[in-house]
Write a protein that holds these residues in place. Structure first.
Motif, PDB file in Angstrom:
ATOM      1  N   ASN A  35     -26.080  14.572 -10.634  1.00  0.00           N
ATOM      2  CA  ASN A  35     -24.757  14.941 -10.152  1.00  0.00           C
ATOM      3  C   ASN A  35     -24.865  16.150  -9.230  1.00  0.00           C
ATOM      4  O   ASN A  35     -25.913  16.775  -9.113  1.00  0.00           O
ATOM      5  CB  ASN A  35     -23.790  15.199 -11.309  1.00  0.00           C
ATOM      6  CG  ASN A  35     -24.026  16.529 -11.995  1.00  0.00           C
ATOM      7  OD1 ASN A  35     -24.781  17.379 -11.537  1.00  0.00           O
ATOM      8  ND2 ASN A  35     -23.388  16.727 -13.119  1.00  0.00           N
ATOM      9  N   SER A  36     -23.783  16.439  -8.577  1.00  0.00           N
ATOM     10  CA  SER A  36     -23.794  17.564  -7.635  1.00  0.00           C
ATOM     11  C   SER A  36     -23.026  18.765  -8.170  1.00  0.00           C
ATOM     12  O   SER A  36     -22.935  19.783  -7.500  1.00  0.00           O
ATOM     13  CB  SER A  36     -23.203  17.127  -6.292  1.00  0.00           C
ATOM     14  OG  SER A  36     -21.870  16.673  -6.475  1.00  0.00           O
ATOM     15  N   ASP A  37     -22.480  18.676  -9.380  1.00  0.00           N
ATOM     16  CA  ASP A  37     -21.679  19.770  -9.923  1.00  0.00           C
ATOM     17  C   ASP A  37     -22.514  20.975 -10.336  1.00  0.00           C
ATOM     18  O   ASP A  37     -22.039  22.087 -10.320  1.00  0.00           O
ATOM     19  CB  ASP A  37     -20.863  19.282 -11.121  1.00  0.00           C
ATOM     20  CG  ASP A  37     -19.823  18.257 -10.711  1.00  0.00           C
ATOM     21  OD1 ASP A  37     -19.503  18.161  -9.518  1.00  0.00           O
ATOM     22  OD2 ASP A  37     -19.333  17.538 -11.591  1.00  0.00           O
ATOM     23  N   GLY A  38     -23.707  20.761 -10.756  1.00  0.00           N
ATOM     24  CA  GLY A  38     -24.589  21.855 -11.147  1.00  0.00           C
ATOM     25  C   GLY A  38     -26.023  21.443 -10.927  1.00  0.00           C
ATOM     26  O   GLY A  38     -26.938  22.179 -11.232  1.00  0.00           O
ATOM     27  N   GLY A  39     -26.169  20.230 -10.430  1.00  0.00           N
ATOM     28  CA  GLY A  39     -27.498  19.720 -10.183  1.00  0.00           C
ATOM     29  C   GLY A  39     -28.192  19.245 -11.435  1.00  0.00           C
ATOM     30  O   GLY A  39     -29.366  19.525 -11.642  1.00  0.00           O
ATOM     31  N   PHE A  40     -27.483  18.535 -12.301  1.00  0.00           N
ATOM     32  CA  PHE A  40     -28.073  17.977 -13.514  1.00  0.00           C
ATOM     33  C   PHE A  40     -28.441  16.522 -13.288  1.00  0.00           C
ATOM     34  O   PHE A  40     -27.715  15.787 -12.620  1.00  0.00           O
ATOM     35  CB  PHE A  40     -27.095  18.046 -14.692  1.00  0.00           C
ATOM     36  CG  PHE A  40     -26.839  19.442 -15.171  1.00  0.00           C
ATOM     37  CD1 PHE A  40     -27.673  20.029 -16.102  1.00  0.00           C
ATOM     38  CD2 PHE A  40     -25.772  20.167 -14.684  1.00  0.00           C
ATOM     39  CE1 PHE A  40     -27.442  21.321 -16.549  1.00  0.00           C
ATOM     40  CE2 PHE A  40     -25.523  21.455 -15.122  1.00  0.00           C
ATOM     41  CZ  PHE A  40     -26.364  22.033 -16.056  1.00  0.00           C
ATOM     42  N   GLY A  41     -29.552  16.088 -13.872  1.00  0.00           N
ATOM     43  CA  GLY A  41     -29.913  14.695 -13.749  1.00  0.00           C
ATOM     44  C   GLY A  41     -31.190  14.365 -14.486  1.00  0.00           C
ATOM     45  O   GLY A  41     -31.764  15.192 -15.192  1.00  0.00           O
ATOM     46  N   ALA A  42     -31.599  13.106 -14.299  1.00  0.00           N
ATOM     47  CA  ALA A  42     -32.801  12.581 -14.948  1.00  0.00           C
ATOM     48  C   ALA A  42     -33.574  11.746 -13.938  1.00  0.00           C
ATOM     49  O   ALA A  42     -32.975  11.074 -13.091  1.00  0.00           O
ATOM     50  CB  ALA A  42     -32.420  11.727 -16.154  1.00  0.00           C
ATOM     51  N   ILE A  43     -34.892  11.794 -14.047  1.00  0.00           N
ATOM     52  CA  ILE A  43     -35.777  11.011 -13.178  1.00  0.00           C
ATOM     53  C   ILE A  43     -36.712  10.211 -14.072  1.00  0.00           C
ATOM     54  O   ILE A  43     -37.408  10.784 -14.918  1.00  0.00           O
ATOM     55  CB  ILE A  43     -36.590  11.926 -12.243  1.00  0.00           C
ATOM     56  CG1 ILE A  43     -35.658  12.751 -11.349  1.00  0.00           C
ATOM     57  CG2 ILE A  43     -37.566  11.100 -11.399  1.00  0.00           C
ATOM     58  CD1 ILE A  43     -36.365  13.836 -10.546  1.00  0.00           C
ATOM     59  N   TYR A  44     -36.694   8.894 -13.882  1.00  0.00           N
ATOM     60  CA  TYR A  44     -37.603   7.997 -14.604  1.00  0.00           C
ATOM     61  C   TYR A  44     -38.850   7.776 -13.754  1.00  0.00           C
ATOM     62  O   TYR A  44     -38.831   7.998 -12.540  1.00  0.00           O
ATOM     63  CB  TYR A  44     -36.920   6.651 -14.858  1.00  0.00           C
ATOM     64  CG  TYR A  44     -36.024   6.633 -16.072  1.00  0.00           C
ATOM     65  CD1 TYR A  44     -36.460   6.063 -17.258  1.00  0.00           C
ATOM     66  CD2 TYR A  44     -34.739   7.168 -16.032  1.00  0.00           C
ATOM     67  CE1 TYR A  44     -35.645   6.028 -18.380  1.00  0.00           C
ATOM     68  CE2 TYR A  44     -33.915   7.133 -17.141  1.00  0.00           C
ATOM     69  CZ  TYR A  44     -34.372   6.563 -18.318  1.00  0.00           C
ATOM     70  OH  TYR A  44     -33.562   6.533 -19.417  1.00  0.00           O
ATOM     71  N   PRO A  45     -39.926   7.309 -14.355  1.00  0.00           N
ATOM     72  CA  PRO A  45     -41.165   7.079 -13.589  1.00  0.00           C
ATOM     73  C   PRO A  45     -40.962   6.215 -12.343  1.00  0.00           C
ATOM     74  O   PRO A  45     -41.504   6.511 -11.280  1.00  0.00           O
ATOM     75  CB  PRO A  45     -42.089   6.386 -14.602  1.00  0.00           C
ATOM     76  CG  PRO A  45     -41.619   6.869 -15.922  1.00  0.00           C
ATOM     77  CD  PRO A  45     -40.127   7.011 -15.790  1.00  0.00           C
ATOM     78  N   GLY A  46     -40.164   5.163 -12.450  1.00  0.00           N
ATOM     79  CA  GLY A  46     -39.932   4.263 -11.323  1.00  0.00           C
ATOM     80  C   GLY A  46     -39.108   4.855 -10.200  1.00  0.00           C
ATOM     81  O   GLY A  46     -39.030   4.284  -9.106  1.00  0.00           O
ATOM     82  N   ASP A  47     -38.485   5.998 -10.440  1.00  0.00           N
ATOM     83  CA  ASP A  47     -37.681   6.660  -9.406  1.00  0.00           C
ATOM     84  C   ASP A  47     -38.533   7.478  -8.437  1.00  0.00           C
ATOM     85  O   ASP A  47     -38.065   7.861  -7.370  1.00  0.00           O
ATOM     86  CB  ASP A  47     -36.658   7.624 -10.042  1.00  0.00           C
ATOM     87  CG  ASP A  47     -35.663   6.931 -10.935  1.00  0.00           C
ATOM     88  OD1 ASP A  47     -35.285   5.777 -10.641  1.00  0.00           O
ATOM     89  OD2 ASP A  47     -35.262   7.543 -11.946  1.00  0.00           O
ATOM     90  N   VAL A  48     -39.750   7.783  -8.838  1.00  0.00           N
ATOM     91  CA  VAL A  48     -40.605   8.666  -8.043  1.00  0.00           C
ATOM     92  C   VAL A  48     -41.210   7.872  -6.885  1.00  0.00           C
ATOM     93  O   VAL A  48     -41.980   6.947  -7.076  1.00  0.00           O
ATOM     94  CB  VAL A  48     -41.720   9.289  -8.906  1.00  0.00           C
ATOM     95  CG1 VAL A  48     -42.616  10.197  -8.070  1.00  0.00           C
ATOM     96  CG2 VAL A  48     -41.117  10.060 -10.079  1.00  0.00           C
ATOM     97  N   ASP A  49     -40.818   8.257  -5.675  1.00  0.00           N
ATOM     98  CA  ASP A  49     -41.373   7.607  -4.484  1.00  0.00           C
ATOM     99  C   ASP A  49     -42.519   8.446  -3.922  1.00  0.00           C
ATOM    100  O   ASP A  49     -42.861   9.502  -4.470  1.00  0.00           O
ATOM    101  CB  ASP A  49     -40.284   7.366  -3.429  1.00  0.00           C
ATOM    102  CG  ASP A  49     -39.621   8.652  -2.931  1.00  0.00           C
ATOM    103  OD1 ASP A  49     -40.196   9.745  -3.080  1.00  0.00           O
ATOM    104  OD2 ASP A  49     -38.518   8.555  -2.359  1.00  0.00           O
ATOM    105  N   GLY A  50     -43.121   7.970  -2.856  1.00  0.00           N
ATOM    106  CA  GLY A  50     -44.263   8.655  -2.261  1.00  0.00           C
ATOM    107  C   GLY A  50     -43.964  10.080  -1.858  1.00  0.00           C
ATOM    108  O   GLY A  50     -44.778  10.984  -2.071  1.00  0.00           O
ATOM    109  N   TYR A  51     -42.799  10.320  -1.269  1.00  0.00           N
ATOM    110  CA  TYR A  51     -42.431  11.667  -0.835  1.00  0.00           C
ATOM    111  C   TYR A  51     -42.325  12.605  -2.039  1.00  0.00           C
ATOM    112  O   TYR A  51     -42.867  13.713  -2.030  1.00  0.00           O
ATOM    113  CB  TYR A  51     -41.104  11.642  -0.076  1.00  0.00           C
ATOM    114  CG  TYR A  51     -40.678  13.015   0.406  1.00  0.00           C
ATOM    115  CD1 TYR A  51     -41.157  13.523   1.611  1.00  0.00           C
ATOM    116  CD2 TYR A  51     -39.835  13.810  -0.352  1.00  0.00           C
ATOM    117  CE1 TYR A  51     -40.794  14.791   2.053  1.00  0.00           C
ATOM    118  CE2 TYR A  51     -39.465  15.071   0.076  1.00  0.00           C
ATOM    119  CZ  TYR A  51     -39.949  15.558   1.277  1.00  0.00           C
ATOM    120  OH  TYR A  51     -39.589  16.807   1.707  1.00  0.00           O
TER     121      TYR A  51
END
Length: 119
Positions: A35-51
């Motif tokens: 989210n953009s309210d405070g910058g909270f979130g989650a990243i799963y392994p499949g979300d990680v791209d080359g960059y």
């Protein structure tokens, strides 16, 4: 900023999202959110791209979720790597608190399919 313990980080990230049912959808798809309210979130392994991997140095092993908070409100905020099962258990608790029984059942099924430790 020091990262909070896993339970608090899970709760902050979950509470920052307005639609709890959508978090269940994301969990079933093993797809992160932010989210953009405070910058909270989650990243799963499949979300990680080359960059993200090469430039930002983000690595999320299978069976884990990278939680982050205050990335916008108090840069650089924090990041904490937690077992996916820990995140899902905390999501389950929140769903039960909100009497979202059908969604809680979906997370229970999902919990039975995830590894218990990151590889």
């Amino acid at each position: 900023m020091d990262a909070p313990d896993a339970k608090i980080a899970c709760r902050e990230v979950i509470d920052a999202w307005s639609n709890l049912a959508k978090l269940v959808d994301f969990a079933e798809q093993r797809h992160g959110f932010g989210n953009s309210d405070g910058g909270f979130g989650a990243i799963y392994p499949g979300d990680v791209d080359g960059y993200m991997a090469e430039v930002e140095g983000v690595h999320v092993p299978d069976g884990a979720v990278l939680l982050y908070g205050y990335a916008i409100a108090i840069p650089p905020g924090y990041e904490i790597l937690v077992e996916e099962s820990v995140y899902l258990r905390n999501l389950l608790y929140v769903l039960r608190e909100h009497a979202l029984t059908a969604e809680a059942k979906r997370v229970t099924v999902l919990l039975n399919t995830v590894p218990t430790t990151p590889s």
